[in-house]
Design a protein around this motif. Structure first.
Motif, PDB file in Angstrom:
ATOM      1  N   UNK A 179       0.848  -1.199   0.000  1.00 23.66           N
ATOM      2  CA  UNK A 179       0.000   0.000   0.000  1.00 23.66           C
ATOM      3  C   UNK A 179       0.885   1.252   0.000  1.00 23.66           C
ATOM      4  N   UNK A 180       1.946   1.223   0.813  1.00 27.89           N
ATOM      5  CA  UNK A 180       2.865   2.357   0.855  1.00 27.89           C
ATOM      6  C   UNK A 180       3.564   2.551  -0.489  1.00 27.89           C
ATOM      7  N   UNK A 181       3.991   1.453  -1.110  1.00 30.32           N
ATOM      8  CA  UNK A 181       4.642   1.555  -2.414  1.00 30.32           C
ATOM      9  C   UNK A 181       3.674   2.077  -3.473  1.00 30.32           C
ATOM     10  N   UNK A 182       2.426   1.631  -3.421  1.00 30.44           N
ATOM     11  CA  UNK A 182       1.420   2.122  -4.373  1.00 30.44           C
ATOM     12  C   UNK A 182       1.188   3.620  -4.201  1.00 30.44           C
ATOM     13  N   UNK A 183       1.157   4.081  -2.961  1.00 30.28           N
ATOM     14  CA  UNK A 183       0.995   5.510  -2.696  1.00 30.28           C
ATOM     15  C   UNK A 183       2.202   6.280  -3.230  1.00 30.28           C
ATOM     16  N   UNK A 184       3.384   5.722  -3.052  1.00 29.62           N
ATOM     17  CA  UNK A 184       4.605   6.362  -3.562  1.00 29.62           C
ATOM     18  C   UNK A 184       4.559   6.435  -5.096  1.00 29.62           C
ATOM     19  N   UNK A 185       4.082   5.395  -5.729  1.00 33.76           N
ATOM     20  CA  UNK A 185       3.971   5.380  -7.192  1.00 33.76           C
ATOM     21  C   UNK A 185       3.025   6.484  -7.657  1.00 33.76           C
ATOM     22  N   UNK A 186       1.889   6.624  -6.988  1.00 30.64           N
ATOM     23  CA  UNK A 186       0.940   7.686  -7.362  1.00 30.64           C
ATOM     24  C   UNK A 186       1.573   9.068  -7.192  1.00 30.64           C
ATOM     25  N   UNK A 187       2.317   9.247  -6.121  1.00 28.51           N
ATOM     26  CA  UNK A 187       2.996  10.519  -5.874  1.00 28.51           C
ATOM     27  C   UNK A 187       4.022  10.809  -6.978  1.00 28.51           C
ATOM     28  N   UNK A 188       4.811   9.799  -7.324  1.00 28.53           N
ATOM     29  CA  UNK A 188       5.813   9.954  -8.376  1.00 28.53           C
ATOM     30  C   UNK A 188       5.156  10.238  -9.725  1.00 28.53           C
ATOM     31  N   UNK A 189       4.018   9.590  -9.982  1.00 21.44           N
ATOM     32  CA  UNK A 189       3.293   9.845 -11.233  1.00 21.44           C
ATOM     33  C   UNK A 189       2.821  11.295 -11.306  1.00 21.44           C
ATOM     34  N   UNK A 190       2.331  11.826 -10.196  1.00 22.49           N
ATOM     35  CA  UNK A 190       1.906  13.237 -10.181  1.00 22.49           C
ATOM     36  C   UNK A 190       3.094  14.150 -10.483  1.00 22.49           C
ATOM     37  N   UNK A 191       4.239  13.837  -9.901  1.00 23.03           N
ATOM     38  CA  UNK A 191       5.434  14.653 -10.116  1.00 23.03           C
ATOM     39  C   UNK A 191       5.874  14.627 -11.577  1.00 23.03           C
ATOM     40  N   UNK A 192       5.900  13.434 -12.177  1.00 21.66           N
ATOM     41  CA  UNK A 192       6.344  13.341 -13.571  1.00 21.66           C
ATOM     42  C   UNK A 192       5.306  13.968 -14.505  1.00 21.66           C
ATOM     43  N   UNK A 193       4.029  13.918 -14.140  1.00 21.84           N
ATOM     44  CA  UNK A 193       3.011  14.595 -14.948  1.00 21.84           C
ATOM     45  C   UNK A 193       3.214  16.103 -14.904  1.00 21.84           C
ATOM     46  N   UNK A 194       3.599  16.629 -13.750  1.00 23.51           N
ATOM     47  CA  UNK A 194       3.913  18.055 -13.640  1.00 23.51           C
ATOM     48  C   UNK A 194       5.113  18.408 -14.519  1.00 23.51           C
ATOM     49  N   UNK A 195       6.135  17.571 -14.476  1.00 16.99           N
ATOM     50  CA  UNK A 195       7.323  17.790 -15.302  1.00 16.99           C
ATOM     51  C   UNK A 195       6.949  17.748 -16.782  1.00 16.99           C
ATOM     52  N   UNK A 196       6.102  16.793 -17.154  1.00 17.33           N
ATOM     53  CA  UNK A 196       5.649  16.671 -18.539  1.00 17.33           C
ATOM     54  C   UNK A 196       4.891  17.933 -18.964  1.00 17.33           C
ATOM     55  N   UNK A 197       4.070  18.449 -18.086  1.00 21.62           N
ATOM     56  CA  UNK A 197       3.344  19.681 -18.379  1.00 21.62           C
ATOM     57  C   UNK A 197       4.302  20.847 -18.623  1.00 21.62           C
TER      58      UNK A 197
END
Length: 128
Positions: A59-77
């Motif tokens: 569950x913690x790793x899944x939450x970390x993945x979601x957080x990292x995805x948000x960060x990379x989406x910001x970078x992509x933007x």
């Protein structure tokens, strides 16, 4: 004790200062996507080794993945904004730009590829 003015450290610092915004974002997105893929692999290995549940750690790793995805989406933007800004400048016919039409095309392709990598990371793997 190492010398504070190490030639390699000075060269890296000079390279960082000379790097344009798009290149900096490209490198950042590459690191972020690599970390996402490693975390996904770690989570999937944890789940498969624990008979499918993984418990609190997964569950913690899944939450970390979601957080990292948000960060990379910001970078992509930010990459998309950078490309749009470059397109505007080229369309206006500004001279003395540090990039050409070919560079802009490469930036578009890289930005599109980063978007595809993000989608790949978002799609849950088919578990057999």
């Amino acid at each position: 004790m190492r010398n504070a003015s190490c030639p390699r450290a000075d060269k890296k610092r000079a390279d960082d200062e000379a790097t344009d915004e798009f290149t900096r974002l490209k490198k950042l997105s590459s690191k972020q996507i690599g970390e996402i893929r490693r975390t996904i692999t770690e989570r999937d290995e944890l789940i498969s080794s624990s008979s499918g549940s993984g418990g609190h750690a997964s569950v913690q790793l899944s939450a970390r993945i979601r957080e990292l995805l948000r960060e990379v989406q910001d970078t992509h933007g930010l990459m998309q904004k950078c490309v749009a800004k470059e397109e505007k400048k080229l369309a206006k016919g500004k001279r003395d730009l540090p990039y050409t039409q070919e560079d802009l095309e490469a930036h578009r392709e890289i930005t599109e590829l980063v978007g595809k990598h993000i989608v790949e990371c978002q799609v849950p793997a088919a578990h057999s």
